[in-house]
Design a protein around this motif. Structure first.
Motif, PDB file in Angstrom:
ATOM      1  N   ILE A  21     -28.815  26.921  22.923  1.00  0.00           N
ATOM      2  CA  ILE A  21     -29.061  26.391  21.586  1.00  0.00           C
ATOM      3  C   ILE A  21     -27.932  25.445  21.192  1.00  0.00           C
ATOM      4  CG2 ILE A  21     -29.310  26.977  19.148  1.00  0.00           C
ATOM      5  CD1 ILE A  21     -31.650  27.810  20.866  1.00  0.00           C
ATOM      6  N   TYR A  22     -28.346  24.278  20.776  1.00  0.00           N
ATOM      7  CA  TYR A  22     -27.371  23.278  20.320  1.00  0.00           C
ATOM      8  C   TYR A  22     -27.255  23.355  18.805  1.00  0.00           C
ATOM      9  CZ  TYR A  22     -25.491  18.745  19.002  1.00  0.00           C
ATOM     10  OH  TYR A  22     -24.745  17.739  18.455  1.00  0.00           O
ATOM     11  N   VAL A  23     -26.040  23.423  18.300  1.00  0.00           N
ATOM     12  CA  VAL A  23     -25.816  23.468  16.863  1.00  0.00           C
ATOM     13  C   VAL A  23     -25.236  22.141  16.431  1.00  0.00           C
ATOM     14  CG1 VAL A  23     -24.614  24.598  14.986  1.00  0.00           C
ATOM     15  CG2 VAL A  23     -25.438  25.942  16.929  1.00  0.00           C
ATOM     16  N   GLY A  24     -25.953  21.417  15.581  1.00  0.00           N
ATOM     17  CA  GLY A  24     -25.481  20.121  15.096  1.00  0.00           C
ATOM     18  C   GLY A  24     -25.324  20.153  13.590  1.00  0.00           C
ATOM     19  N   ILE A  25     -25.089  19.020  13.006  1.00  0.00           N
ATOM     20  CA  ILE A  25     -24.973  18.958  11.560  1.00  0.00           C
ATOM     21  C   ILE A  25     -26.350  19.089  10.937  1.00  0.00           C
ATOM     22  CG2 ILE A  25     -22.943  17.485  11.742  1.00  0.00           C
ATOM     23  CD1 ILE A  25     -24.666  15.132  11.022  1.00  0.00           C
ATOM     24  N   ASN A  26     -26.378  19.471   9.707  1.00  0.00           N
ATOM     25  CA  ASN A  26     -27.650  19.698   9.036  1.00  0.00           C
ATOM     26  C   ASN A  26     -28.403  18.392   8.880  1.00  0.00           C
ATOM     27  OD1 ASN A  26     -29.352  19.774   6.432  1.00  0.00           O
ATOM     28  ND2 ASN A  26     -29.066  21.928   6.997  1.00  0.00           N
ATOM     29  N   PRO A 223     -38.781  18.853   1.591  1.00  0.00           N
ATOM     30  CA  PRO A 223     -39.234  20.240   1.692  1.00  0.00           C
ATOM     31  C   PRO A 223     -40.335  20.486   2.726  1.00  0.00           C
ATOM     32  CG  PRO A 223     -40.280  19.198  -0.179  1.00  0.00           C
ATOM     33  CD  PRO A 223     -39.338  18.180   0.392  1.00  0.00           C
ATOM     34  N   LYS A 224     -40.719  19.490   3.503  1.00  0.00           N
ATOM     35  CA  LYS A 224     -41.696  19.719   4.563  1.00  0.00           C
ATOM     36  C   LYS A 224     -41.038  20.521   5.684  1.00  0.00           C
ATOM     37  CE  LYS A 224     -44.111  15.358   3.616  1.00  0.00           C
ATOM     38  NZ  LYS A 224     -44.568  14.060   4.185  1.00  0.00           N
ATOM     39  N   TYR A 225     -41.847  20.912   6.655  1.00  0.00           N
ATOM     40  CA  TYR A 225     -41.304  21.604   7.817  1.00  0.00           C
ATOM     41  C   TYR A 225     -40.514  20.608   8.670  1.00  0.00           C
ATOM     42  CZ  TYR A 225     -44.656  25.303   6.679  1.00  0.00           C
ATOM     43  OH  TYR A 225     -45.371  26.292   6.041  1.00  0.00           O
ATOM     44  N   GLU A 226     -39.267  20.940   8.950  1.00  0.00           N
ATOM     45  CA  GLU A 226     -38.407  20.082   9.763  1.00  0.00           C
ATOM     46  C   GLU A 226     -38.620  20.439  11.232  1.00  0.00           C
ATOM     47  OE1 GLU A 226     -34.419  20.561   8.346  1.00  0.00           O
ATOM     48  OE2 GLU A 226     -34.837  19.590   6.429  1.00  0.00           O
ATOM     49  N   LEU A 227     -39.477  19.675  11.886  1.00  0.00           N
ATOM     50  CA  LEU A 227     -39.889  19.959  13.259  1.00  0.00           C
ATOM     51  C   LEU A 227     -39.950  18.666  14.056  1.00  0.00           C
ATOM     52  CD1 LEU A 227     -42.972  22.214  12.384  1.00  0.00           C
ATOM     53  CD2 LEU A 227     -40.698  23.031  13.043  1.00  0.00           C
ATOM     54  N   VAL A 228     -39.628  18.765  15.347  1.00  0.00           N
ATOM     55  CA  VAL A 228     -39.853  17.645  16.260  1.00  0.00           C
ATOM     56  C   VAL A 228     -40.724  18.136  17.405  1.00  0.00           C
ATOM     57  CG1 VAL A 228     -37.656  16.559  15.673  1.00  0.00           C
ATOM     58  CG2 VAL A 228     -37.777  18.063  17.679  1.00  0.00           C
ATOM     59  N   PRO A 229     -41.466  17.256  18.062  1.00  0.00           N
ATOM     60  CA  PRO A 229     -42.305  17.688  19.187  1.00  0.00           C
ATOM     61  C   PRO A 229     -41.453  18.231  20.324  1.00  0.00           C
ATOM     62  CG  PRO A 229     -42.936  15.492  18.422  1.00  0.00           C
ATOM     63  CD  PRO A 229     -41.634  15.822  17.754  1.00  0.00           C
ATOM     64  N   LYS A 280     -34.024  23.157   9.713  1.00  0.00           N
ATOM     65  CA  LYS A 280     -34.143  24.472   9.078  1.00  0.00           C
ATOM     66  C   LYS A 280     -35.285  25.296   9.654  1.00  0.00           C
ATOM     67  CE  LYS A 280     -36.900  22.771   5.123  1.00  0.00           C
ATOM     68  NZ  LYS A 280     -38.178  23.399   5.522  1.00  0.00           N
ATOM     69  N   ASP A 281     -36.285  24.644  10.248  1.00  0.00           N
ATOM     70  CA  ASP A 281     -37.475  25.368  10.685  1.00  0.00           C
ATOM     71  C   ASP A 281     -37.602  25.490  12.198  1.00  0.00           C
ATOM     72  OD1 ASP A 281     -38.737  25.696   8.009  1.00  0.00           O
ATOM     73  OD2 ASP A 281     -38.698  23.502   8.074  1.00  0.00           O
ATOM     74  N   GLN A 282     -36.613  25.024  12.930  1.00  0.00           N
ATOM     75  CA  GLN A 282     -36.795  24.971  14.381  1.00  0.00           C
ATOM     76  C   GLN A 282     -35.433  24.948  15.070  1.00  0.00           C
ATOM     77  OE1 GLN A 282     -38.024  21.092  15.980  1.00  0.00           O
ATOM     78  NE2 GLN A 282     -39.753  22.104  16.979  1.00  0.00           N
ATOM     79  N   PRO A 283     -35.220  25.788  16.079  1.00  0.00           N
ATOM     80  CA  PRO A 283     -33.980  25.694  16.845  1.00  0.00           C
ATOM     81  C   PRO A 283     -34.004  24.455  17.734  1.00  0.00           C
ATOM     82  CG  PRO A 283     -35.452  27.257  17.883  1.00  0.00           C
ATOM     83  CD  PRO A 283     -36.121  26.835  16.597  1.00  0.00           C
ATOM     84  N   SER A 284     -32.845  24.038  18.190  1.00  0.00           N
ATOM     85  CA  SER A 284     -32.774  22.923  19.121  1.00  0.00           C
ATOM     86  C   SER A 284     -33.211  23.376  20.507  1.00  0.00           C
ATOM     87  CB  SER A 284     -31.350  22.376  19.199  1.00  0.00           C
ATOM     88  OG  SER A 284     -31.223  21.477  20.276  1.00  0.00           O
ATOM     89  N   TYR A 285     -33.860  22.483  21.222  1.00  0.00           N
ATOM     90  CA  TYR A 285     -34.220  22.746  22.607  1.00  0.00           C
ATOM     91  C   TYR A 285     -33.208  22.144  23.577  1.00  0.00           C
ATOM     92  CZ  TYR A 285     -38.698  24.144  20.634  1.00  0.00           C
ATOM     93  OH  TYR A 285     -39.678  24.771  19.919  1.00  0.00           O
ATOM     94  N   GLY A 286     -32.117  21.607  23.068  1.00  0.00           N
ATOM     95  CA  GLY A 286     -31.048  21.107  23.906  1.00  0.00           C
ATOM     96  C   GLY A 286     -31.449  19.894  24.719  1.00  0.00           C
ATOM     97  N   ALA A 287     -30.669  19.633  25.765  1.00  0.00           N
ATOM     98  CA  ALA A 287     -30.898  18.444  26.585  1.00  0.00           C
ATOM     99  C   ALA A 287     -32.257  18.470  27.262  1.00  0.00           C
ATOM    100  CB  ALA A 287     -29.798  18.320  27.638  1.00  0.00           C
ATOM    101  N   TYR A 288     -32.788  19.657  27.525  1.00  0.00           N
ATOM    102  CA  TYR A 288     -34.116  19.775  28.143  1.00  0.00           C
ATOM    103  C   TYR A 288     -35.153  18.941  27.392  1.00  0.00           C
ATOM    104  CZ  TYR A 288     -38.633  21.920  29.223  1.00  0.00           C
ATOM    105  OH  TYR A 288     -39.950  22.129  29.552  1.00  0.00           O
TER     106      TYR A 288
END
Length: 695
Positions: A21-26, A223-229, A280-288
């Motif tokens: 898990i990558y932790v970045g700035i908000n 306030p939407k879901y913060e998600l990336v594909p 806020k709604d999704q962990p990072s998937y990292g470099a993968y």
């Protein structure tokens, strides 16, 4: 190389990703500090405008027979197998329509593969109408639309609806790393646009718009879901949906919901720019999943090769839309890292089975992974950068994929396939009839279906001839239509003739790509070089029978500027010596090894031609090879014949070397004569050969 499992690397990898898990700035704070997405500047979508499929007719001895097989055999074969696989991918839509729960057939991303099949098939329909195929797809679309009608918001993702209806978008304990919801949405939008362009029908477009609108309502900055594909494709798809409605404003009135196309572009940019930041709604998937740092700051291309290439293709497409230099610079930077340090000689990408991923720079083992989808994704990236910049070096890379890395993915008969495409296979590289994750055939069909639209492009000053494919084209230019006819024996010879079938008197540029392999370099980078490549005088141009001395060369194109008229003829001849290729010294796997190319074709040695012990063969420096066209071999190919050296073990610690006749065949045609050893890179000396015991 790891043995493929039914879902090799394609289904359960996400479970491993969560370890890093990558932790970045908000990101939400950053997004608002930047004022949201930047406004797109008013400019054409791309520097170059492609000449569309409908304006190009292919009449080519190499490509036409293959395209006939793909339309008449491969497309029906794939649809038949999707219909039957594990209960039937199309039946998933029927179960949603009928309000069923559970019983989903196939992996969670099966919706997306059906949509990709429709997109690829649509481009074949645009080039060659087929009433039966169109009726078949219309039937599928009706079932898809009926499934969508079950949800008042237009939501559609059959795996989630059947198996985990409370976990939309991977929320509430779900995971888009396996659900692929945004990938499915993007693939639907692509299919809808291409099907409309092929048929003029809006039925699938209506489905796509409803789901795209709902996606825009749900996903984005708080306030939407913060998600990336988790799997890129939606970035470019939504950018292109924005362009599509900008070009077809009249269609907005036919849609069942309001269309504000700017929302699609905003979300596409969000999906690019939200990576590498905490959400806020999704962990990072990292470099993968290219989520380890902000995309526009990434210095190298990393992670899952297909996802990375498709994301980069999206960044380059969006750069053509929004005019932003940071997008453009990022796309070029990622491409240069990929092509200069991480691409195989065939154009394949993705060196390792672990994560189906890029390895570190110059780590290119010959038993590497090289998923067919990777070569296809790289080709889309190449094409977008050519449109963005007008530079032919990206077409050199595209050509490499078309004739080698991607073309290898489907058998000559059109009904068996490869998932991986290593450059050596001691026990043979066999093809499969179907697969637990059959993502490669739809991707293959998307690329080859789109290919007619890659041959020519234009700008305000002239016309580009990008690929050497026998064809006719109608090109709008400066208020007139220029009709071109191209005839060629490419890739088996370098003779290309362009005839102006119709043109009003007027001056414009006719620009012909000079391939990197033909003069000055063997590939569009310094990763692979040929000691015998010509530096000059290997390209010969004539206009109406008169030689063109020292033509202007700009961005890899020979520029012919004149007042053209009907009947003018341009002839280009490219010398095609057999080239012995060496790799950059940093590529440990290929030190003291050589590979063969002639024109754009990469060659291999198969046991079917050279006996079972090809690993004991060496190609000493200076070995001569003679081209020979064989009409009845592998659908008609030029082979390379030469005298190599066979290293034989005659006794304990005793070896001898003897001359040995060898034949090299095009890599794309490997594994079409049963399972037999195959090798692209060959040793130059006995020290790296594996002696064969002499009985």
């Amino acid at each position: 190389m790891k043995a493929l499992q039914p879902y090799a690397g394609c289904f359960n990898i996400w479970a491993r990703i969560m370890k890093n898990i990558y932790v970045g700035i908000n990101f939400g704070m950053l997004w608002f500090s930047m004022g949201g997405p930047s406004e797109a500047t008013a400019q054409p979508a791309n520097q170059l405008t492609p000449v569309p499929i409908q304006s190009v007719t292919i009449e080519d001895s190499f490509w036409s027979p293959k395209r006939k097989v793909w339309q008449e055999v491969t497309i029906p074969d794939c649809f038949d197998k999707f219909e039957k696989d594990r209960g039937g991918a199309l039946n998933n839509f029927d179960r949603v329509r009928d309000g069923k729960l559970d019983g989903h057939a196939g992996p969670p991303w099966y919706d997306g593969l059906i949509y990709e099949m429709i997109r690829g098939s649509s481009d074949f329909l645009a080039a060659h109408p087929d009433a039966a195929l169109e009726r078949r797809i219309d039937g599928y679309i009706a079932r898809i639309a009926a499934a969508q009608d079950r949800d008042t918001n237009g939501y559609l993702n059959t795996w989630t609806q059947l198996e985990h209806p409370n976990q939309r978008w991977g929320l509430n304990g779900g995971n888009d790393g396996s659900q692929h919801e945004m990938y499915n949405v993007g693939a639907l939008c692509e299919a809808a646009v291409h099907y409309y362009q092929a048929t003029g029908k809006t039925s699938l477009l209506e489905v796509a718009v409803k789901l795209a609108n709902y996606t825009c309502d749900q996903i984005g900055p708080a306030p939407k879901y913060e998600l990336v594909p988790n799997h890129a494709i939606a970035e470019e798809a939504f950018g292109n949906l924005y362009l599509f409605f900008g070009e077809h404003p009249e269609l907005k009135r036919q849609m069942p919901v309001t269309v504000d196309e700017r929302r699609y572009l905003d979300l596409a940019q969000y999906w690019v720019e939200a990576r590498g930041h905490r959400r806020k709604d999704q962990p990072s998937y990292g470099a993968y999943n290219q989520d380890h740092q902000p995309v526009l700051a990434q210095a190298s291309i990393e992670g899952h090769a297909v996802r990375a290439a498709l994301l980069a293709a999206g960044v380059s497409a969006l750069a053509g839309i929004n005019g932003r230099e940071d997008y453009r610079a990022a796309a070029i930077r990622l491409w240069e890292n990929m092509n200069d340090k991480k691409t195989y000689i065939t154009g394949g990408i993705g060196a390792t089975a672990e994560g189906e991923a890029f390895a570190k720079d110059y780590l290119l083992p010959n038993d590497g992974y090289l998923e067919t989808c990777g070569a296809v994704g790289a080709a889309f990236f190449d094409r977008n950068l050519n449109l963005l910049t007008g530079d032919a070096r990206y077409l050199d890379a595209l050509e490499r994929e078309l004739y080698n890395g991607a073309l290898a993915g489907v058998s000559l008969a059109g009904d068996t396939y490869t998932y991986v495409n290593p450059l050596e296979a001691a026990n043979g590289n066999s093809r499969w009839a179907w697969h637990g994750c059959p993502c490669c055939p739809p991707m293959f069909l998307k690329l080859m279906g789109a290919m007619p639209g890659y041959i020519y492009s234009r700008d305000k000053t002239g016309i580009d001839v990008n690929l050497f494919v026998g064809s006719k084209a109608n090109v709008p230019l400066a208020g007139q239509t220029v009709r071109l006819r191209q005839t060629t024996g490419y890739p088996w010879n370098g003779d290309v003739t362009i005839t102006i079938d119709s043109a009003e008197a007027g001056e414009f540029d006719l620009r012909l790509r000079i391939p990197g392999w033909a003069q000055g370099r063997a590939s569009p980078d310094d990763l692979y070089q040929a000691s015998n490549r010509p530096l000059s005088d290997a390209v010969h141009l004539q206009v109406n029978g008169k030689p063109v001395e020292k033509p202007e060369i700009s961005h890899g194109y020979a520029v012919l500027r004149r007042r053209w008229k009907t009947g003018d003829v341009v002839q280009m001849t490219l010398d095609m010596p057999v080239q012995l290729i060496t790799a950059n010294p940093n590529v440990e796997a290929d030190k003291s090894w050589i590979a063969l190319m002639r024109g754009p074709i990469v060659y291999c040695f198969e046991g079917a031609d050279n006996g079972a012990g090809i690993q004991n063969l060496i190609i000493p420096p200076g070995t001569d090879f003679t081209p020979e066209y064989r009409r009845n071999l592998l659908g008609g190919v030029t082979v390379l014949n030469g005298i190599a050296t066979a290293v034989l073990e005659t006794g304990k610690n005793q070896v001898t070397s003897v001359p040995f006749k060898v034949t090299a065949t095009p890599y794309y045609a490997n594994a079409n004569r049963g399972t037999c050893p195959m090798q692209v890179w060959m040793p130059e000396s006995e020290q790296t050969a594996k002696p064969q015991r002499q009985e």
